[in-house]
Structures are given as structure tokens and as C-alpha cells.
Design a protein around this motif. Structure first.
Motif, PDB file in Angstrom:
ATOM      1  N   VAL A   1       0.854  -1.171   0.000  1.00 45.75           N
ATOM      2  CA  VAL A   1       0.000   0.000   0.000  1.00 45.75           C
ATOM      3  C   VAL A   1       0.905   1.241   0.000  1.00 45.75           C
ATOM      4  O   VAL A   1       1.915   1.274   0.712  1.00 45.75           O
ATOM      5  CB  VAL A   1      -0.954  -0.018   1.207  1.00 45.75           C
ATOM      6  N   THR A   2       0.567   2.195  -0.881  1.00 44.36           N
ATOM      7  CA  THR A   2       1.367   3.421  -0.991  1.00 44.36           C
ATOM      8  C   THR A   2       0.787   4.490  -0.067  1.00 44.36           C
ATOM      9  O   THR A   2      -0.428   4.742  -0.065  1.00 44.36           O
ATOM     10  CB  THR A   2       1.381   3.938  -2.430  1.00 44.36           C
ATOM     11  N   ILE A   3       1.676   5.086   0.723  1.00 44.00           N
ATOM     12  CA  ILE A   3       1.254   6.138   1.657  1.00 44.00           C
ATOM     13  C   ILE A   3       1.920   7.443   1.199  1.00 44.00           C
ATOM     14  O   ILE A   3       3.156   7.493   1.038  1.00 44.00           O
ATOM     15  CB  ILE A   3       1.678   5.803   3.093  1.00 44.00           C
ATOM     16  N   THR A   4       1.094   8.476   0.962  1.00 42.20           N
ATOM     17  CA  THR A   4       1.626   9.777   0.540  1.00 42.20           C
ATOM     18  C   THR A   4       1.328  10.805   1.621  1.00 42.20           C
ATOM     19  O   THR A   4       0.185  10.938   2.069  1.00 42.20           O
ATOM     20  CB  THR A   4       1.005  10.237  -0.788  1.00 42.20           C
ATOM     21  N   ALA A   5       2.392  11.540   2.028  1.00 39.82           N
ATOM     22  CA  ALA A   5       2.232  12.583   3.044  1.00 39.82           C
ATOM     23  C   ALA A   5       1.895  13.905   2.350  1.00 39.82           C
ATOM     24  O   ALA A   5       2.576  14.311   1.394  1.00 39.82           O
ATOM     25  CB  ALA A   5       3.503  12.715   3.870  1.00 39.82           C
ATOM     26  N   TYR A   6       0.850  14.572   2.790  1.00 40.23           N
ATOM     27  CA  TYR A   6       0.442  15.875   2.265  1.00 40.23           C
ATOM     28  C   TYR A   6       0.496  16.903   3.386  1.00 40.23           C
ATOM     29  O   TYR A   6       0.273  16.572   4.562  1.00 40.23           O
ATOM     30  CB  TYR A   6      -0.988  15.807   1.707  1.00 40.23           C
ATOM     31  N   ASP A   7       0.798  18.170   2.932  1.00 40.56           N
ATOM     32  CA  ASP A   7       0.747  19.227   3.941  1.00 40.56           C
ATOM     33  C   ASP A   7      -0.694  19.679   4.117  1.00 40.56           C
ATOM     34  O   ASP A   7      -1.617  19.089   3.523  1.00 40.56           O
ATOM     35  CB  ASP A   7       1.679  20.384   3.576  1.00 40.56           C
ATOM     36  N   ALA A   8      -0.878  20.731   4.907  1.00 42.84           N
ATOM     37  CA  ALA A   8      -2.242  21.166   5.219  1.00 42.84           C
ATOM     38  C   ALA A   8      -2.964  21.749   4.026  1.00 42.84           C
ATOM     39  O   ALA A   8      -4.191  21.931   4.066  1.00 42.84           O
ATOM     40  CB  ALA A   8      -2.209  22.181   6.356  1.00 42.84           C
ATOM     41  N   TYR A   9      -2.178  22.014   2.945  1.00 46.50           N
ATOM     42  CA  TYR A   9      -2.777  22.707   1.804  1.00 46.50           C
ATOM     43  C   TYR A   9      -2.987  21.795   0.613  1.00 46.50           C
ATOM     44  O   TYR A   9      -3.415  22.250  -0.445  1.00 46.50           O
ATOM     45  CB  TYR A   9      -1.903  23.898   1.426  1.00 46.50           C
ATOM     46  N   GLY A  10      -2.625  20.490   0.802  1.00 46.57           N
ATOM     47  CA  GLY A  10      -2.827  19.546  -0.278  1.00 46.57           C
ATOM     48  C   GLY A  10      -1.594  19.301  -1.103  1.00 46.57           C
ATOM     49  O   GLY A  10      -1.661  18.591  -2.117  1.00 46.57           O
ATOM     50  N   ASN A  11      -0.457  19.868  -0.712  1.00 46.30           N
ATOM     51  CA  ASN A  11       0.790  19.589  -1.419  1.00 46.30           C
ATOM     52  C   ASN A  11       1.432  18.318  -0.852  1.00 46.30           C
ATOM     53  O   ASN A  11       1.344  18.035   0.349  1.00 46.30           O
ATOM     54  CB  ASN A  11       1.786  20.737  -1.235  1.00 46.30           C
ATOM     55  N   ILE A  12       2.101  17.547  -1.703  1.00 50.26           N
ATOM     56  CA  ILE A  12       2.883  16.422  -1.189  1.00 50.26           C
ATOM     57  C   ILE A  12       3.980  16.986  -0.308  1.00 50.26           C
ATOM     58  O   ILE A  12       4.740  17.871  -0.718  1.00 50.26           O
ATOM     59  CB  ILE A  12       3.475  15.582  -2.334  1.00 50.26           C
ATOM     60  N   ALA A  13       4.052  16.445   0.892  1.00 46.15           N
ATOM     61  CA  ALA A  13       5.045  16.929   1.853  1.00 46.15           C
ATOM     62  C   ALA A  13       6.378  16.279   1.518  1.00 46.15           C
ATOM     63  O   ALA A  13       6.788  15.275   2.123  1.00 46.15           O
ATOM     64  CB  ALA A  13       4.610  16.615   3.275  1.00 46.15           C
ATOM     65  N   THR A  14       7.053  16.858   0.504  1.00 43.48           N
ATOM     66  CA  THR A  14       8.282  16.239   0.013  1.00 43.48           C
ATOM     67  C   THR A  14       9.376  16.199   1.055  1.00 43.48           C
ATOM     68  O   THR A  14      10.329  15.424   0.941  1.00 43.48           O
ATOM     69  CB  THR A  14       8.779  16.991  -1.231  1.00 43.48           C
ATOM     70  N   GLY A  15       9.228  17.003   2.087  1.00 42.86           N
ATOM     71  CA  GLY A  15      10.229  16.954   3.149  1.00 42.86           C
ATOM     72  C   GLY A  15      10.046  15.767   4.086  1.00 42.86           C
ATOM     73  O   GLY A  15      10.900  15.497   4.944  1.00 42.86           O
ATOM     74  N   PHE A  16       8.931  15.056   3.939  1.00 39.98           N
ATOM     75  CA  PHE A  16       8.675  13.873   4.774  1.00 39.98           C
ATOM     76  C   PHE A  16       9.433  12.713   4.149  1.00 39.98           C
ATOM     77  O   PHE A  16       8.945  12.021   3.245  1.00 39.98           O
ATOM     78  CB  PHE A  16       7.168  13.605   4.818  1.00 39.98           C
ATOM     79  N   THR A  17      10.636  12.498   4.607  1.00 39.98           N
ATOM     80  CA  THR A  17      11.581  11.598   3.951  1.00 39.98           C
ATOM     81  C   THR A  17      12.288  10.737   4.990  1.00 39.98           C
ATOM     82  O   THR A  17      12.451  11.120   6.145  1.00 39.98           O
ATOM     83  CB  THR A  17      12.601  12.413   3.142  1.00 39.98           C
ATOM     84  N   GLY A  18      12.700   9.539   4.526  1.00 41.62           N
ATOM     85  CA  GLY A  18      13.440   8.636   5.405  1.00 41.62           C
ATOM     86  C   GLY A  18      12.533   7.674   6.143  1.00 41.62           C
ATOM     87  O   GLY A  18      11.308   7.674   5.977  1.00 41.62           O
ATOM     88  N   PRO A  19      13.130   6.798   6.999  1.00 41.58           N
ATOM     89  CA  PRO A  19      12.296   5.838   7.728  1.00 41.58           C
ATOM     90  C   PRO A  19      11.395   6.535   8.737  1.00 41.58           C
ATOM     91  O   PRO A  19      11.852   7.368   9.508  1.00 41.58           O
ATOM     92  CB  PRO A  19      13.302   4.914   8.414  1.00 41.58           C
TER      93      PRO A  19
END
Length: 645
Positions: free
Chosen positions: A140-158
């Protein structure tokens, strides 16, 4: 003159205000100081995302959206707008754009290039994975988004992600989730294994950041197990039903398992009398459930489980109790070898049709014993009038009297039982039986059988070896010849044979004795020996009268002095001495002959003519035996008959 934009950073974070400076400059980059006062500026370039529109703060501190007129105050050609604490320009969509500004006449040419970076993760999106199979891993793919609907690209690593939503399986197997998920530019993939057949969703959470799939189906895996219902307490020999469910490895019902299936049942033991349980040869399933429920009959009273197997598919019920059935018979324990007259205990157990102990059979019960015979001397066995049972088992104290191989039967109404064969041995010898030797002959040896008996008339088989016995009963013979007995008798298994010679012709009995052990035969006769060994003449009464007949007897005896009753020898009577040498009756004769009758020769009409003193002699001409001369006797003259000169 143009308007130039200067920002504190060209990589602002979405949703965070950035201070902005607007300067009126000439072609050479000089600030046009005459450009002063409040100006209406319109900003553009950045895009809205969802409901979030990029804004700038006006001189009054109000947020004005891009594309709308914002009042900005210039001083000497420069406007540094301070507004809210978040700054004057707030962008929301993560993108690289040129920020433009114009007052309607002047604009900033190429604009200010900025790259908006997504803010920190505020939520996860977890796409719905579609139908899955219990026990089978899927991604299952989990994508982190910020409060505005952008992918939270800074959410990185284990990242340590907590998963929730699916239940444990029916057999309590938990779902399997990774301990952490590695994210790259806000996107991570998690391998998940679910175990419960259900309509469910998966939620991923890290702190306040969370997200869930839509509902999806987890189907059961392949049939791996049977789930067998606990049938509760049962009774041996009584049929009952049990429900069987086909499940995957996690206890989910495998609804695809259907039709008639050959099932092997195991677990319960055969009963004590080796009666096997009965099971159906096959079970019909519908949607993974047995329908109808199979019928089973167990026979062994025990705490047990029931196992159903088909190939590699198997399952076992939880433990349940099988109780005993109604009392059907007795089980009589073999008491082992016993001795006549010695009391012993025998255990009697009440059992059902299958040999299970019926522990409810309790209290004093009147039972009848049978099987062993009375002893040879008709002494009966002794049994208790009742037996007390506790939890189905009782003990009876019994005394048997007949030495034999026997069985013991116990009965109460229709309830009965018989032991296996056991041996009752004779007690120690207490008497003898001396076999009647029938008619014997004096002086002729014969064998007599002597049997050692116990108190009950059983042959005392333990009485073995040489024993010194004293024999009594028969007398010495008339000539005082004693009977002949053996110095000892050898016994084997209680029976001995003795060679005996008796001498006295009589009707007698024979008694054998050793210490306190004794026995006497029935009466039997001893006859004289068949050969005459001696002859005697009975004394003649003296005086006799000349011319008058008288009787003379001679008695024949065997070697032991017994009258030769059985002899028919010829015996003659002669004159041993006297005035005349022949008898004168009926004519002169030297001897008179007759035949023995019951051992006696009787001579009648013996007459002498001449007076005088006489002696007689006799001879058994058959045995060639001569009697000693008789004693002398006188013959006197008869009355006067004539005168002689």
C-alpha cells in the motif's frame, strides 16, 4: 520605470508568509524616489490550491488575494509592507512560478521567480488496495500531504507508522505491518498482511498525521483447517451431532469449500471392551459449513477431543467429557491362584455395554455368586450376602472349597459378569482315603492306593514324596504271622501306592496314619491261601463204645493257620494205633475218605469192634499233607451179648 520585487527567500514554504519589498526602479536599477504614496498593486503568477489562494498584506494589514488590488504605501520609491505576523506574501501551492506585480501602468517585467516548498506533513492519503486475501502480503502506498494539499516532500526517510483498522482473525492472529516505512519525497510503500476475512479499511498514523483507505474486502485464504464445535458432555453409546467449519489458516470460513467430502475422524479411544467409535464415512459441506451436521457415537468414557482430517486439512475440538452409559454387566477381576478354604478378596466393577466403569453404581447391593462347585465332601463355598460399591467398584470376600479350575459369576437381576479362569488348589492334607482293595488272599501281596485329602475332600496335591505311614486294622494270622507293610509310601500329587501282604483270613478294614492324618478303607475280605499247608484232627471224645459209630473231623489250614475254606481236597482217615487196624462199619476198610467242605473233612460212622486204646491219623491226599496223630481215646465193650466159656 518598472516595479521590482524582492523577497526574503525565493524558496518559501507553503502557507508561511514571506516579507516582500517592492521598488520602483529605472532602467538602470536606480530607485525612483519620486514614486511615493499609496499605490494600488495587483500581484499575480502564483496559483491557488484547493480553497487556498495566494495573498499579500496591504498597508492596512488585510490579506488581499492575487489578482485583486492591494493598497501598498511607497516611501522614496520603496514599499516594505509589514502586515500580519506571517509576512506580506503567503503562497500555498508547491510550484515554481514568476511572481508578477503591476500598478496598472508599471509592472515588473519577467517577475520574481520563486519555488514554493510544501509545508510539513499534515495528513496521509492511502489509496484503496482492492480485494485482498487473508495471509497474502500486499503493498500500500502512503503519501504525506501538507495542510494545503501539497505532497510533503520533506517527509523523507524511515518513519514509524502506526497501522490500524483490520481486526485480528477468528483464531486471534494479528495483522502484520512493517515496523517502519521509508519515505522518499513524501511517498512510502508499506507491505501489509491482513488475516481477518472482512470488509475493512487501513489507517496509517504518525503522531497527528493520519490517513485511511476506503473500505475494501479481505477474502479468506485457501482451506487449511477444520474448526470443530465442542459437542458438550456426551454419553457412551449415544449418538450426537457436531458442527465442522472449513477455515483458512487464520480461522476465516472458506465459503468455497462445499460438497461431499471424505473426512477421517480420530481422537477418542476404543472403549475398554474394544468397541470402536462410529463416524460417518463422509460429510457434506455448504459454504464451508457441514450441512447437515455429522452424527457420531463414542464408546469410551473419558475426557477427549475430536479431530477431523482430510489430507493436510485438519482440526481438533476443545476437550469434552464422554460419560458412561447405564450399568450393563459386571467385570469380575481374576483373583489369581487360590487355596481351598482360604478366604480371598475379589474386585467387582459395574460397567456399561462398552466396559466403562459406571461410577454411579454405588451403595450396598445384593448380588448372587455362582460358578465354583461344592467340594468333594459337599462343603459349599461361602459368599457375602451383599457387596458395597463405591463409584462402581466393590470388593467381595469369598471362600471356595473345591480344588479345580473355575470361574466366578456375579449376578444382580439382569446384570451379570464372569471372571476369567483361575485355579483353586487343595488345602494341606488332613486325611487319607484308602481305596478298597476288594477281595484278597492271605499271603498274596496286593497294591492299595492311598490319597491324601484336604479338609474339603480335595486331593492334597502338595502332599508329595516319601512318607512313613503306619498301617493298622488287619490282625495277625491264627499262627501269629503278622501282615507285611512298606516302611514308607511315596506320594506324587497327593496319591501313593502301597504294596501290602495280609495273613489273616477275615473281613477287615485297612487304616493308614501319619501323625494326625489318617484314613480307613471300606471293609474287604481276605480269604485263606488256596493251598492246604496243614491238617489237624479234632480230639475224639473218650471213651467210645465198641460197635457204636461216632464222628471224627479233620480241619485243613493254609500256611498262616487260616481254615482252608476254599479247598475241595480229598482227605482220608486212618488208624494210627489200637487193637484193630481197620474200621468195622459196613465192612472192614483201612481208611475212610471224604472231601473238604469249608476247610473241614467230616467222617461219620466211625466204628471199632474191639475195645482198647486207639489213635487216628488223617492225610490230605491232594496236597500231600498228613495230620499229626490224634490224641488217644478209649473204646469200651458194649453191653453183654453172650457168655463165653
Amino acid at each position: 520605470v518598472s516595479l521590482s520585487l524582492f523577497a526574503a527567500t525565493t524558496t518559501p514554504t507553503a502557507g508561511i508568509g514571506d516579507n516582500l519589498t517592492v521598488a520602483a526602479q529605472d532602467t538602470y536599477g536606480n530607485t525612483v524616489t519620486s514614486y511615493s504614496g499609496s499605490e494600488s498593486l495587483i500581484f499575480g503568477g502564483a496559483h491557488a490550491i484547493g480553497s487556498f489562494t495566494p495573498t499579500v498584506s496591504s498597508a492596512s494589514g488585510n490579506a488581499v488575494g492575487f489578482g485583486a488590488s492591494a493598497a501598498i504605501t511607497f516611501t522614496a520609491g520603496v514599499a516594505t509592507v509589514s502586515g500580519t505576523s506571517n509576512g506580506v506574501m503567503t503562497l500555498y501551492k508547491a510550484e515554481t512560478v514568476n511572481i508578477t506585480v503591476t500598478d496598472g501602468t508599471l509592472n515588473n517585467g519577467g517577475g520574481l521567480s520563486v519555488t514554493v516548498i510544501g509545508a510539513g506533513a499534515a495528513t496521509f492519503t492511502v489509496p484503496t488496495p482492492g480485494a485482498q486475501i487473508a495471509g497474502t502480503a500486499f503493498n500500500v502506498t502512503i503519501t504525506a500531504y501538507d495542510a494545503y494539499g501539497n505532497i510533503a516532500t520533506g517527509f523523507t526517510g524511515p518513519q514509524t507508522i502506526a497501522f490500524s483498522g483490520p481486526h485480528f482473525s477468528p483464531n486471534n492472529t494479528a495483522p502484520s505491518y512493517p515496523s517502519s516505512v521509508s519515505f522518499t519525497n513524501g511517498v512510502g510503500t508499506a507491505a501489509i498482511t491482513l488475516t481477518d476475512n472482512q470488509f475493512t479499511h487501513v489507517t496509517a498514523t504518525e503522531g497527528p498525521v493520519t490517513g485511511s483507505t476506503a473500505n475494501f474486502t479481505v477474502n479468506p485464504g485457501a482451506t487449511a483447517l477444520f474448526s470443530i464445535s465442542n459437542p458438550g458432555t456426551q454419553t457412551a453409546g449415544t449418538a450426537f451431532h457436531v458442527s465442522i467449519k472449513a477455515t483458512d489458516a487464520y480461522g476465516n470460513t472458506t465459503t468455497s469449500y462445499g460438497g461431499s467430502q471424505a473426512i477421517t475422524f480420530s481422537g477418542p479411544a476404543n472403549s475398554p471392551n474394544n468397541t470402536a467409535p462410529t463416524y460417518p464415512p463422509s460429510v457434506t459441506f455448504s459454504n464451508g459449513l457441514s450441512s447437515p451436521t455429522p452424527t457420531i457415537t463414542l464408546t469410551d468414557a473419558q475426557l477427549t477431543t475430536l479431530t477431523a482430517t482430510q489430507g493436510s486439512i485438519t482440526g481438533t475440538s476443545t476437550s469434552f467429557v464422554v460419560n458412561f452409559g447405564p450399568t450393563y454387566s459386571f467385570k469380575v477381576a481374576n483373583p489369581g491362584a487360590q487355596t481351598a478354604g482360604t478366604a480371598f478378596n475379589v474386585t467387582i466393577t459395574a460397567v456399561d455395554l462398552y466396559g466403562n466403569t459406571t461410577s454411579g453404581y454405588t451403595g450396598s447391593e445384593s448380588v448372587t455368586f455362582s460358578g465354583p462347585s461344592n467340594s468333594p465332601n459337599n462343603t459349599t463355598s461361602t459368599y457375602p450376602v451383599s457387596v458395597t460399591f463405591t463409584s462402581g467398584a466393590g470388593t467381595a470376600n469369598i471362600t471356595l472349597t473345591d480344588a479345580q479350575t473355575t470361574t466366578l459369576t456375579v449376578t444382580q437381576s439382569t446384570i451379570t459378569g464372569t471372571s476369567t479362569s483361575f485355579t483353586v488348589s487343595a488345602a494341606p492334607a488332613s486325611s487319607f482315603t484308602v481305596a478298597n482293595p476288594v477281595a484278597q488272599v492271605a499271603g498274596t501281596a496286593f497294591n492299595v492306593t492311598i490319597t491324601a485329602l484336604d479338609l474339603y475332600g480335595n486331593t492334597a496335591t502338595s502332599y508329595t514324596g516319601a512318607h512313613g505311614l503306619a498301617f493298622t486294622g488287619p490282625s495277625n494270622s491264627p499262627n501269629s504271622t503278622a501282615p507285611a507293610y512298606p516302611p514308607s509310601v511315596t506320594f506324587a500329587s497327593g496319591v501313593g501306592t502301597s504294596g501290602i501282604t495280609l495273613t489273616d483270613a477275615q473281613s477287615t478294614t485297612l487304616t493308614a496314619t501319619q501323625a494326625i492324618i489318617t484314613g480307613t478303607s471300606a471293609s474287604f475280605s481276605v480269604s485263606a491261601a488256596p493251598t492246604v499247608a496243614s491238617l489237624t484232627i479234632s480230639p475224639v471224645t473218650s471213651p467210645q463204645t465198641a460197635g457204636v459209630g461216632f464222628t471224627v473231623t479233620a480241619t485243613a489250614s493254609d500256611a498262616f493257620g487260616n481254615t482252608a475254606n476254599n479247598s475241595a481236597d480229598s482227605v482220608s482217615l486212618g488208624i494210627a494205633s489200637g487193637p484193630q487196624t481197620t474200621f468195622s462199619n459196613n465192612g472192614l476198610s483201612a481208611t475212610i475218605s471224604t472231601t473238604l467242605a469249608l476247610g473241614t473233612a467230616t467222617f461219620t460212622g466211625v466204628v471199632f469192634d474191639k475195645a482198647g486204646t486207639y489213635a487216628l491219623t488223617a492225610a490230605d491226599t491232594t496236597a500231600n499233607v498228613t495230620a499229626p496223630n490224634s490224641g488217644t481215646f478209649s473204646v469200651l465193650a458194649s453191653g453183654a451179648n453172650n457168655l463165653a466159656f
